[in-house]
Write a protein that holds these residues in place. Structure first.
Motif, PDB file in Angstrom:
ATOM      1  N   GLU A   6       6.035   4.247   5.778  1.00 20.39           N
ATOM      2  CA  GLU A   6       4.881   5.124   5.619  1.00 20.39           C
ATOM      3  C   GLU A   6       4.515   5.316   4.154  1.00 20.39           C
ATOM      4  N   THR A   7       5.534   5.316   3.284  1.00 16.13           N
ATOM      5  CA  THR A   7       5.286   5.508   1.854  1.00 16.13           C
ATOM      6  C   THR A   7       6.185   4.582   1.053  1.00 16.13           C
ATOM      7  N   ALA A  29       2.482  -1.880   1.170  1.00 15.64           N
ATOM      8  CA  ALA A  29       1.776  -0.769   1.828  1.00 15.64           C
ATOM      9  C   ALA A  29       0.663  -1.295   2.721  1.00 15.64           C
ATOM     10  N   ALA A  34       0.676   1.673   5.006  1.00 19.11           N
ATOM     11  CA  ALA A  34       1.376   2.781   4.350  1.00 19.11           C
ATOM     12  C   ALA A  34       0.640   3.180   3.076  1.00 19.11           C
ATOM     13  N   GLY A  35       1.135   4.203   2.429  1.00 15.64           N
ATOM     14  CA  GLY A  35       0.615   4.634   1.141  1.00 15.64           C
ATOM     15  C   GLY A  35       1.590   4.275   0.040  1.00 15.64           C
ATOM     16  N   HIS A  37       3.235   5.679  -3.692  1.00 16.18           N
ATOM     17  CA  HIS A  37       3.413   6.775  -4.638  1.00 16.18           C
ATOM     18  C   HIS A  37       3.980   6.181  -5.918  1.00 16.18           C
ATOM     19  N   VAL A 111      10.060   8.738   0.824  1.00 13.27           N
ATOM     20  CA  VAL A 111       9.618   7.349   0.869  1.00 13.27           C
ATOM     21  C   VAL A 111      10.524   6.523   1.767  1.00 13.27           C
TER      22      VAL A 111
END
Length: 147
Positions: A6-7, A29, A34-35, A37, A111
């Motif tokens: 997801e992260t 991602a 996903a994102g 960071h 994460v």
């Protein structure tokens, strides 16, 4: 077994090497919907001068924001890119290390995957991301891609 992501976390320092790590993080991602960071890790010299009040926080923030703005250009529309920053060292806490800062951020942001630049820009193994890479590779509980 399917990997659920997801992260994706990627520590950065404003260098070309860390921008390449952003490219990999964005690709992962995008693959997993996903994102990303980005954790901007502040180097030891800046941390030391900041502890004496000799660093202009607005200049540090501007450098971070400029790098992140460039990173946003790499992310396709479907990939969100968030960011934060952290001092990679502490004059007061000997256990604060760039690697532990990355792993603390990984826990805080929850994460599922870490992409970390392994090669220091100057070849100096004491650069924060060079020091962080070995630590993260040894102690991360998430999958790690070292680029």
């Amino acid at each position: 077994m399917t990997l659920a992501v997801e992260t994706v976390l990627t520590p950065v320092d404003g260098s070309d090497t860390s921008m390449r790590a952003i490219e990999y993080a964005v690709a992962i991602a995008e693959r997993y919907d996903a994102g990303v960071h980005a954790l901007y890790v502040v180097d030891e010299e800046t941390t030391r001068t900041a502890s004496f009040g000799d660093v202009d926080d607005s200049e540090l923030a501007a450098a971070n924001e400029a790098f992140i703005a460039d990173a946003h250009e790499l992310a396709p529309e479907g990939v969100s890119l968030s960011h934060s920053s952290a001092y990679g060292f502490s004059a007061m806490t000997k256990t604060r290390h760039p690697g532990s800062v990355v792993l603390d951020a990984a826990e805080d942001v929850e994460v599922d995957f870490i992409v970390i630049p392994r090669q220091p820009v100057s070849g100096d193994p004491d650069e924060p991301l060079g020091r962080a890479a070995e630590y993260v590779l040894q102690y991360a509980t998430q999958p790690v891609l070292s680029v």
